[in-house]
Design a protein around this motif. Structure first.
Motif, PDB file in Angstrom:
ATOM      1  N   CYS A  79      23.096  26.834  69.966  1.00  0.00           N
ATOM      2  CA  CYS A  79      24.420  26.935  69.353  1.00  0.00           C
ATOM      3  C   CYS A  79      25.428  27.587  70.285  1.00  0.00           C
ATOM      4  O   CYS A  79      26.611  27.583  70.022  1.00  0.00           O
ATOM      5  CB  CYS A  79      24.342  27.719  68.061  1.00  0.00           C
ATOM      6  SG  CYS A  79      24.010  29.473  68.336  1.00  0.00           S
ATOM      7  N   PHE A  80      24.976  28.166  71.363  1.00  0.00           N
ATOM      8  CA  PHE A  80      25.844  28.782  72.379  1.00  0.00           C
ATOM      9  C   PHE A  80      26.516  30.075  71.917  1.00  0.00           C
ATOM     10  O   PHE A  80      27.464  30.534  72.552  1.00  0.00           O
ATOM     11  CB  PHE A  80      26.943  27.818  72.846  1.00  0.00           C
ATOM     12  CG  PHE A  80      26.459  26.756  73.782  1.00  0.00           C
ATOM     13  CD1 PHE A  80      25.694  25.708  73.320  1.00  0.00           C
ATOM     14  CD2 PHE A  80      26.783  26.800  75.126  1.00  0.00           C
ATOM     15  CE1 PHE A  80      25.255  24.710  74.179  1.00  0.00           C
ATOM     16  CE2 PHE A  80      26.343  25.805  75.992  1.00  0.00           C
ATOM     17  CZ  PHE A  80      25.577  24.762  75.517  1.00  0.00           C
ATOM     18  N   MET A  81      26.066  30.641  70.798  1.00  0.00           N
ATOM     19  CA  MET A  81      26.679  31.888  70.348  1.00  0.00           C
ATOM     20  C   MET A  81      26.426  32.999  71.364  1.00  0.00           C
ATOM     21  O   MET A  81      27.302  33.793  71.681  1.00  0.00           O
ATOM     22  CB  MET A  81      26.103  32.302  68.992  1.00  0.00           C
ATOM     23  CG  MET A  81      26.646  31.521  67.844  1.00  0.00           C
ATOM     24  SD  MET A  81      28.408  31.754  67.742  1.00  0.00           S
ATOM     25  CE  MET A  81      28.904  30.141  67.268  1.00  0.00           C
ATOM     26  N   ALA A  83      25.742  32.666  74.589  1.00  0.00           N
ATOM     27  CA  ALA A  83      26.488  32.407  75.822  1.00  0.00           C
ATOM     28  C   ALA A  83      27.965  32.741  75.635  1.00  0.00           C
ATOM     29  O   ALA A  83      28.639  33.181  76.562  1.00  0.00           O
ATOM     30  CB  ALA A  83      26.325  30.951  76.231  1.00  0.00           C
ATOM     31  N   THR A  84      28.464  32.538  74.405  1.00  0.00           N
ATOM     32  CA  THR A  84      29.859  32.840  74.126  1.00  0.00           C
ATOM     33  C   THR A  84      30.082  34.347  74.110  1.00  0.00           C
ATOM     34  O   THR A  84      31.106  34.835  74.585  1.00  0.00           O
ATOM     35  CB  THR A  84      30.267  32.236  72.766  1.00  0.00           C
ATOM     36  OG1 THR A  84      29.938  30.850  72.778  1.00  0.00           O
ATOM     37  CG2 THR A  84      31.748  32.402  72.501  1.00  0.00           C
TER      38      THR A  84
ATOM     39  N   CYS B  98      26.680  25.263  60.733  1.00  0.00           N
ATOM     40  CA  CYS B  98      27.629  25.513  61.830  1.00  0.00           C
ATOM     41  C   CYS B  98      26.971  25.688  63.211  1.00  0.00           C
ATOM     42  O   CYS B  98      27.492  25.179  64.190  1.00  0.00           O
ATOM     43  CB  CYS B  98      28.533  26.677  61.504  1.00  0.00           C
ATOM     44  SG  CYS B  98      29.284  26.546  59.883  1.00  0.00           S
ATOM     45  N   PRO B  99      25.825  26.375  63.314  1.00  0.00           N
ATOM     46  CA  PRO B  99      25.249  26.519  64.651  1.00  0.00           C
ATOM     47  C   PRO B  99      24.905  25.197  65.345  1.00  0.00           C
ATOM     48  O   PRO B  99      24.940  25.126  66.562  1.00  0.00           O
ATOM     49  CB  PRO B  99      23.973  27.335  64.406  1.00  0.00           C
ATOM     50  CG  PRO B  99      24.245  28.091  63.166  1.00  0.00           C
ATOM     51  CD  PRO B  99      25.108  27.188  62.327  1.00  0.00           C
ATOM     52  N   ILE B 100      24.584  24.173  64.573  1.00  0.00           N
ATOM     53  CA  ILE B 100      24.242  22.912  65.231  1.00  0.00           C
ATOM     54  C   ILE B 100      25.278  21.836  64.949  1.00  0.00           C
ATOM     55  O   ILE B 100      25.064  20.665  65.258  1.00  0.00           O
ATOM     56  CB  ILE B 100      22.847  22.391  64.808  1.00  0.00           C
ATOM     57  CG1 ILE B 100      22.764  22.242  63.292  1.00  0.00           C
ATOM     58  CG2 ILE B 100      21.753  23.297  65.332  1.00  0.00           C
ATOM     59  CD1 ILE B 100      21.592  21.399  62.851  1.00  0.00           C
ATOM     60  N   ARG B 212      30.290  22.981  73.173  1.00  0.00           N
ATOM     61  CA  ARG B 212      30.930  23.607  72.025  1.00  0.00           C
ATOM     62  C   ARG B 212      32.428  23.554  72.278  1.00  0.00           C
ATOM     63  O   ARG B 212      32.884  23.842  73.388  1.00  0.00           O
ATOM     64  CB  ARG B 212      30.478  25.060  71.855  1.00  0.00           C
ATOM     65  CG  ARG B 212      28.992  25.317  71.701  1.00  0.00           C
ATOM     66  CD  ARG B 212      28.205  24.502  70.730  1.00  0.00           C
ATOM     67  NE  ARG B 212      28.721  24.080  69.471  1.00  0.00           N
ATOM     68  CZ  ARG B 212      28.311  24.502  68.281  1.00  0.00           C
ATOM     69  NH1 ARG B 212      27.445  25.436  68.156  1.00  0.00           N
ATOM     70  NH2 ARG B 212      28.783  23.973  67.185  1.00  0.00           N
ATOM     71  N   TRP B 214      34.977  25.333  71.668  1.00  0.00           N
ATOM     72  CA  TRP B 214      35.827  26.459  72.067  1.00  0.00           C
ATOM     73  C   TRP B 214      35.808  26.701  73.576  1.00  0.00           C
ATOM     74  O   TRP B 214      36.588  27.476  74.090  1.00  0.00           O
ATOM     75  CB  TRP B 214      35.464  27.737  71.311  1.00  0.00           C
ATOM     76  CG  TRP B 214      34.024  28.125  71.387  1.00  0.00           C
ATOM     77  CD1 TRP B 214      33.434  28.849  72.366  1.00  0.00           C
ATOM     78  CD2 TRP B 214      32.994  27.807  70.438  1.00  0.00           C
ATOM     79  NE1 TRP B 214      32.099  29.006  72.084  1.00  0.00           N
ATOM     80  CE2 TRP B 214      31.805  28.390  70.910  1.00  0.00           C
ATOM     81  CE3 TRP B 214      32.977  27.110  69.242  1.00  0.00           C
ATOM     82  CZ2 TRP B 214      30.606  28.267  70.218  1.00  0.00           C
ATOM     83  CZ3 TRP B 214      31.776  26.999  68.564  1.00  0.00           C
ATOM     84  CH2 TRP B 214      30.615  27.576  69.056  1.00  0.00           C
ATOM     85  N   PHE B 215      34.913  26.054  74.282  1.00  0.00           N
ATOM     86  CA  PHE B 215      34.933  26.178  75.734  1.00  0.00           C
ATOM     87  C   PHE B 215      35.954  25.231  76.372  1.00  0.00           C
ATOM     88  O   PHE B 215      36.290  25.383  77.533  1.00  0.00           O
ATOM     89  CB  PHE B 215      33.558  25.851  76.331  1.00  0.00           C
ATOM     90  CG  PHE B 215      32.492  26.854  76.002  1.00  0.00           C
ATOM     91  CD1 PHE B 215      32.582  28.147  76.490  1.00  0.00           C
ATOM     92  CD2 PHE B 215      31.408  26.509  75.227  1.00  0.00           C
ATOM     93  CE1 PHE B 215      31.597  29.073  76.190  1.00  0.00           C
ATOM     94  CE2 PHE B 215      30.420  27.439  74.921  1.00  0.00           C
ATOM     95  CZ  PHE B 215      30.513  28.725  75.405  1.00  0.00           C
TER      96      PHE B 215
END
Ligand code: SF4
Ligand code: SF4
Ligand code: SF4
Ligand code: SF4
Ligand code: FES
Lengths: 165, 503
Positions: A79-81, A83-84, B98-100, B212, B214-215
Motif C-alpha cells: 500500500c506504500f504507507m 514508504a510514504t 483503501c490500502p489496495i 499510488r 499521491w506520488f
C-alpha cells in the motif's frame, strides 16, 4: 523577514579568560575518573562485542522484518504507507497482482536501504496491516559492500521476531 | 440573474441554474456522487443535501433550481449530521480496501469521510460481498463491493457514447454494475468511466497498482495524437535513483474542445512517450556523446549551406515552426512538411477523434509552409542534406533515387547506418509549445518534464544556430509570433483561455 538579535554572552574578564571554566570542567572529569578507578565494577560500560547487551527491550527498534499471515503468505499489501511515511525515503516497493488468491495486491519488490534508514519506526506506525515490524532485536548489522545493506523482501520475510527472554 | 444567500454570503447566478452548479461555480464544496456536470443530475445518492430556509426537510442541491432570495445553508451541525448518516449508509457494505485501492488519495468517499464522517462504525452484521476483480473489457476493472451505485458509468454509456454496455443488475443490497450477459465494455472512450467513477469501483487495468496517486505530479498538456488536441494532465513521477516516468494521461476540462473526456488511444499514448525518454544520440548507427553529436549537426548544417532541406513534422509547436522558418529564410534552406501518412480514416469519428493525425497542421497554411507532395519532390531533388525534424520516416528519403545525407532531429525512433546523425531532442511532454486544433482553437501545452539525459529541446538547438538564444515560448510569442498577421490579435497570456482563430 524578521530578525532576532541575540545578546552574546561572555563579556566579563572572567569569561573571556576561559581558564576558570575549563578548570571547572576538568574538576568534574577528575572526580569521575578517581571514583571509577577506585571502584571498577561500578563503571557503566561493558566490553562489547565480547559482552552483549542484555537490555534490548521488546520495544527496541532493530532491523526490520516483514510479517506473515497465518497461512504463511506475506502480510504486506504494497500500500506504500510505510514508504510514504519514511522520512529517509529508503523503502523501495514495486507492487504486483497477487497470485496466491489471498488478497489482490502484494509487493514484487520490497527493499529497505539500511544505510539510509534512520530507525525512526515511522514505517511500523504507518502500516495498516501490521506487516512491517522492527522487533527483530538486531541492533548491529554488518556488511562488506553497500549492497549488503539493502534488505530485500526475501531477507525481510525470513527474519523472525526476537525470542523474549 | 438571481441572487441567493449561501451560508450568509450573497451570490449571483444565472436563472434556471441547478443549486449544485451554483454552489460549485462559487467554489463552495458540496459532497456529491451521482451529479456530474457532463452527465447531469440523477438524484440517487442523496449526498448533496443542503438546508433551504422555508423547507421542512433538507433538500438535494442537484435537483433544486435556484430561486430569487433563496437562503441556503451547506454547513452546520444539523446538515453535517444528515451528510454523516448518508455516508454511513454508503459505507455499510463498503469493503474499505483503501490500502489496495488505486483510487485511494483521489477518492470522493475518502474525502467526504474526512470532511463530515469520522464516526465509529456501528455495524455488527457481516458485509454483503461482491465480485472483486471483474474485467469489464476496454482496460476497465470493476470492484462491485466498492461501488456506490451512482450510475455515472451507466449514464456515460447511455448519454455520451450511446453504446449502452453497462447497467445496474439485481435489487437492493445485491445491486451491482455489470455488462449485459455476453457483452463487454467496447467503445473507444470507455476508459473515461474510470475518471467518472467517484470511488475505486472502476479502475484502470493499465494503471493498476502502478503507482499510488499521491506520488504523482500533474502537468498541463495537450494530447498530440490527433488534430483535436484534447487538454490533458500528464501524471509523472521521478523515483529516487530512477528517472522520470509518465504513469498516465487524464482528461483536463476544456469546454471548448474535449469537455471532460479524451479517447482511449490518446490516453494510452503516454507509453509511447515513455519509450522515447531513453533515446541516445547516434552517428551512423553508433551511440555517440550528445555534445559531439550536436557539434556534428552544426558542422553538417554549415557544410551543406544552401543545399539543405528541412523535412519537418506537422505536429511541431507553433514556436518551432516560426523559428525553423526564420532559420530557413536566413540560410536559404528548403522547408517542407509533406507527410504521406497524415490522414487515417479508420481513426476518425464524430465525437473527438479526428482522421487528421497531425497535432498542428493548421498552422502550416497560416505561416505559408509548404506541405504538398510536389513541393517536397522538387525540394528533394535540389537538396543534398535532408534534416528530418520531429519525425523519423527515413524510408521516404532513402527510397529516393539519388544518395542524400540524412539527419534526424526527433525525440527518438529507429536509426540505421544510412542515417548520418540522429540527435534526440525533447519529446512532446518534455517541451512547451502552442498548437492549433482542427477547429482553430489555439492552445498552449505547458508540460516540460525534466529530461535527465541532458538532451536539448528543438528550440534550444535552434536558439544556438540562430544565435539569439531565444528558447522559451513566451519570448518567441512576444518577439516574433504576435508580429505575424494571423496571430496579431493574440498574446501569450491569452492562450490560457483557449482563443480561437479563423482558419
Ligand atoms: S525506520 Fe524510519 S527511516 Fe527506517 S525505513 Fe522505517 S520509516 Fe524509513
Ligand atoms: S509494509 Fe505495511 S505499510 Fe508498507 S507497503 Fe506493506 S502493508 Fe503497506
Ligand atoms: S473506493 Fe475509496 S474508500 Fe473505497 S476502498 Fe477505494 S479508496 Fe477506499
Ligand atoms: S461503478 Fe463507479 S461510476 Fe459506476 S455506479 Fe459504481 S460508483 Fe458509480
Ligand atoms: S449528487 Fe445530488 S443526489 Fe447525488
Amino acid at each position: 523577514m524578521g530578525v532576532k538579535i541575540v545578546q552574546r554572552h561572555g563579556k566579563t574578564l572572567r569569561e573571556k579568560l576561559y581558564l576558570p571554566a575549563i578548570f571547572g570542567g576538568m574538576k568534574t572529569t577528575l572526580r569521575h575518573f578517581t571514583a571509577n578507578l577506585s571502584d571498577t565494577p561500578q563503571i557503566k560500560t561493558f566490553s562489547y562485542p565480547e559482552e552483549q547487551p542484555q537490555d534490548i527491550t521488546e520495544r527496541y527498534r532493530g532491523v526490520h522484518r516483514l510479517t506473515k499471515r497465518e497461512d504463511g503468505s506475506v502480510r504486506c499489501v504494497a500500500c506504500f504507507m510505510c514508504a510514504t511515511a519514511c522520512p529517509a525515503e529508503c523503502i523501495f516497493i514495486e507492487a504486483q497482482e497477487r497470485e496466491d488468491g489471498v488478497d489482490e495486491k502484494m509487493p514484487r519488490r520490497f527493499d529497505i536501504d539500511l544505510l539510509e534508514c534512520v530507525f525512526c519506526g515511522a514505517c511500523v506506525e504507518a502500516c495498516p496491516c501490521d506487516a512491517i515490524r522492527m522487533d527483530s532485536g538486531i541492533f548491529s548489522f554488518i556488511g562488506k559492500k553497500r549492497e549488503d545493506f539493502i534488505q530485500t523482501k526475501e531477507q525481510l520475510l525470513a527474519r523472525e521476531a526476537k525470542e523474549n527472554r | 440573474m438571481v441572487s441567493l444567500s449561501v451560508d450568509g454570503k450573497r451570490i449571483e447566478v444565472r436563472e434556471n441554474t441547478l443549486l449544485i452548479e451554483a454552489l460549485l461555480s462559487q467554489g463552495i464544496s458540496i459532497p456529491h456522487f451521482c451529479y456530474h456536470p457532463a452527465l447531469g443530475k440523477d438524484g440517487n445518492c442523496r449526498m448533496c443535501m443542503v438546508e433551504i430556509e422555508g423547507q421542512k426537510r433538507p433538500q438535494i442541491a442537484c435537483d433544486t433550481l435556484v430561486k430569487e432570495g433563496m437562503v441556503v445553508r451547506t454547513k452546520g451541525e444539523k446538515i453535517d449530521r444528515v451528510k454523516r448518516s448518508i455516508l454511513e449508509m454508503e459505507l455499510i457494505n463498503h469493503p474499505i480496501d483503501c490500502p489496495i485501492c488505486d483510487q485511494a488519495g483521489e477518492c470522493s468517499l475518502q474525502n467526504y469521510y474526512m470532511d463530515v464522517g469520522l464516526y465509529e462504525s456501528r455495524l455488527t452484521t457481516p458485509k454483503v460481498r461482491g465480485k472483486k476483480h471483474v474485467d469489464l473489457g476496454a482496460n476497465v476493472v470493476l470492484d462491485q463491493e466498492r461501488c456506490v451505485l451512482c450510475t455515472r458509468c451507466v449514464r456515460f454509456t447511455e448519454k455520451i457514447t450511446k453504446t449502452h454496455e453497462l447497467g445496474v443488475l439485481s435489487r437492493g443490497d445485491h445491486s451491482v454494475i455489470d455488462t449485459f450477459p455476453g457483452e463487454k465494455l467496447n467503445n473507444p472512450y470507455a476508459m473515461n468511466v474510470v475518471d467518472l467513477c467517484p470511488v475505486g469501483a472502476l479502475t484502470s487495468k493499465d494503471f493498476r497498482f502502478a503507482k499510488r496517486v499521491w506520488f504523482l505530479q500533474s502537468e498541463k498538456a495537450i494530447c498530440n495524437r490527433c488534430a483535436r488536441g484534447c487538454s490533458i494532465f500528464v501524471d509523472h513521477h521521478k523515483e529516487k535513483y530512477g528517472s522520470e516516468k509518465i504513469y498516465r494521461y487524464r482528461p483536463r476540462l476544456n469546454e471548448a474542445i474535449n469537455g471532460y473526456f479524451i479517447c482511449d488511444a490518446g490516453r494510452l499514448s503516454y507509453a509511447h512517450e515513455n519509450a522515447l525518454f531513453d533515446a541516445q544520440a547516434m552517428i551512423r548507427g553508433k551511440v555517440s556523446e550528445y555534445d559531439y553529436a550536436e557539434g556534428k549537426w552544426l558542422r553538417l548544417l554549415k557544410r551543406y549551406l544552401g543545399k539543405t532541406l528541412f523535412l519537418i513534422s506537422s505536429s511541431l509547436g507553433l514556436e518551432e515552426f516560426v523559428r525553423l522558418q526564420k532559420l530557413a529564410k536566413l540560410y536559404d534552406i528548403a522547408l517542407s512538411a509533406y507527410e504521406p501518412d497524415r490522414f487515417d480514416d479508420r481513426f476518425g469519428d464524430t465525437f473527438l477523434k479526428c482522421a487528421d493525425r497531425s497535432a498542428n497542421a493548421r498552422a502550416l497554411p497560416l505561416l505559408g509552409i509548404d506541405d504538398t507532395q510536389e513541393g517536397f519532390q522538387k525540394a528533394l531533388q535540389n537538396a543534398e542534406l535532408i534534416v528530418l525534424i520531429g519525425r523519423h520516416d527515413v524510408a521516404l528519403i532513402l527510397d529516393a533515387p539519388c544518395r542524400k545525407s540524412v539527419v534526424v532531429l526527433d525525440a527518438g525512433g529507429m536509426t540505421c547506418e544510412e542515417v548520418e546523425l540522429m540527435l534526440p531532442v525533447a519529446s512532446h511532454t518534455q517541451k512547451e509549445g502552442t498548437y492549433i486544433n482542427v477547429e482553430g482553437y489555439v492552445q498552449y501545452s505547458a508540460c516540460m518534464i525534466a529530461n535527465d539525459k541532458g538532451r536539448k529541446s528543438l528550440l534550444e538547438l535552434l536558439g544556438t544556430v540562430l544565435g539569439d538564444g531565444m528558447v522559451r515560448a513566451q519570448e518567441i510569442w512576444e518577439e516574433e509570433i504576435v508580429r505575424l498577421e494571423p496571430f496579431q490579435n493574440l498574446s501569450f497570456a491569452m492562450l490560457s483561455s483557449t482563443p480561437r482563430i479563423v482558419l
